[in-house]
Design an enzyme around this catalytic site. Sequence first.
Site, PDB file in Angstrom:
ATOM      1  N   LYS A  79       0.848  -1.195   0.000  1.00 37.49           N
ATOM      2  CA  LYS A  79       0.000   0.000   0.000  1.00 37.49           C
ATOM      3  C   LYS A  79       0.887   1.251   0.000  1.00 37.49           C
ATOM      4  O   LYS A  79       1.883   1.306   0.735  1.00 37.49           O
ATOM      5  CB  LYS A  79      -0.903  -0.023   1.235  1.00 37.49           C
ATOM      6  N   SER A 154      -9.900   1.569   2.628  1.00 41.16           N
ATOM      7  CA  SER A 154      -9.050   2.341   1.766  1.00 41.16           C
ATOM      8  C   SER A 154      -7.954   1.554   1.038  1.00 41.16           C
ATOM      9  O   SER A 154      -7.400   2.042   0.056  1.00 41.16           O
ATOM     10  CB  SER A 154      -8.392   3.444   2.589  1.00 41.16           C
ATOM     11  N   SER A 178     -10.045  -0.762   6.853  1.00 39.82           N
ATOM     12  CA  SER A 178      -9.435  -0.558   5.532  1.00 39.82           C
ATOM     13  C   SER A 178      -8.676  -1.749   4.962  1.00 39.82           C
ATOM     14  O   SER A 178      -8.250  -1.718   3.819  1.00 39.82           O
ATOM     15  CB  SER A 178      -8.498   0.650   5.562  1.00 39.82           C
TER      16      SER A 178
END
Lengths: 478, 91
Positions: A79, A154, A178
């Site tokens: 990420k 997210s 997330s």
Amino acid sequence: MATIPTTAARIADAVRAKEVSASEVVEHHLNVIAQRDGDINAFNLVTAEIARDTAKRIDTAIASGNNVGVLAGVPIAIKDNMCTRGVPTTCSSNMLAGWKPPYDATVITTLNAAGAVMVGKTNLDEFAMGSSTENSAFGPTRNPLDTSRVPGGSSGGSAAAVAAGFAPVSLGSDTGGSIRQPAALCGVVGVKPTYGRVSRYGLVAFASSLDQIGPFATTVDDAALITEVIAGHDPKDSTSIPQPVPSLRAAAREGVQGMRIGRVTDLPEGAEPEVAARLDEAFAALEKAGAHIVDVTLPSLSYALTAYYLIAPAEASSNLARYDGVRYGLRTPAADTNAMYGATRAAGFGDEVKRRIMLGTYALSAGYYDAYYGKALKVRRLISDDFERAYTQADVVLMPTSPMVAFPFGDKVDDPMSMYLCDIYTIPTNLAGHPAMSVPFGAGAHGLPVGVQVLAPALGEVPMFRVGGALEEAAGAR
Amino acid sequence: MAKVARLARLDIADTDITHFTEQLAKVMVHFRDVDALDLSAVEPMTQPYPLVNVLRADEEQPCLDRDEVLAAAPSAEDGRFRVPPIIGLVD
């Protein structure tokens, strides 16, 4: 070329046994990325050259008979809110576009030492604020199972990367769901470890008392493997827990005989009927596997969303004060420093980030602090106490991960409250600091995947993975 | 909200302030449920675990490379961050 195994565990075994080279594994995954990421947009950056160099180094080490680590040759997507030295780390924000961190996050150092091969930095909602990966300065990520729908967020890029076969495993971060929510929406396994289990050093801070790094994988075994590698005490993170990490891969194979599985009788409503039905089937499957279902109550859960959406923005408004155009990232020129701050921050942040900074600033401002932030912290205590009581009766608690399956683009983007409701079942875990994981369990509306969530008390990764492993087995047998 | 934007050092246009105010009002409505709770006897919880100060041994350790840090800054000069004037121009 040899057949490339699909799981991280089998790739590492095959690479160490010289059945396939790390370079072949990486080329295979780079090819899949090149073929399909144009449609998916899982990556902000594909680090092809770094990946090839790393793979070559691993192959050389193996040829020389050197120890190459438990993740030898395993491609992993990261990420884009975890610092990678010399490699752009953007948080999907114009504020940090092009920024190259001068250091690696601890998880990156750990993965490198274990022989993993980073293939790229994945897309996210800007600064990890969102539940759909639509709030990215670099365009949305699409769900590989249906590209007209969101992958969740997210960590949508990391979930989509694994679902699309761009990498067998990836890392995300989970502040209010997330990791778990996008895992559910993309039909993969996602784990949020106990707060403090995995070092946050080098994770760009959103809400420091809630943030936690964890893995995505296609199997519970791979999720356990990655968690085992990245977990452990780190002196560079003052909230890191100085506790040994138990064998989670073994736990995932142990079965659930005699375990007590909590069913929440006062769970906030809102789950789609198919999601509720899969949860019922999960309870039935665990009972069949030898577990006992016990009813528990979590009466304060209905206040969790409200508390979270004051605490997380409050912490964010403080953490994001550092983006001032002085030390890194964007600067909008202005006549004096104060004007430069305001102009830079207005130009660099997207709308959702601005909304949360304003909400947090308001909740912390003079005259409102006790009424909002102070009360939210007390609700946090009530939720933590609820869990403590529930875990005297049950070893784990089962809930849906997301109330809904993957939704179409634009569905919730103009209505922040409806987007925030996506996190209703995942947020309580972050407030309490506990571990939880999402395991794919059948399909819901439109044939899209449903995730069942296993919640456990602090440092309860072993019972959590026992149940996760059993759910995976039951889902496979359906 | 205009005051909050100033506190947060965000230059936001008046039209956007109206938009944000409407959206945030919808979120704050939900706080009424919490407001109705009697929380006088409840201890606030700021962290999942009681934090203690973590100290390390007072020994020299390598730190970040200064040139590498400054290379990532919007503006640097003579080994320091360069900023516009701080005093004298603020309204």
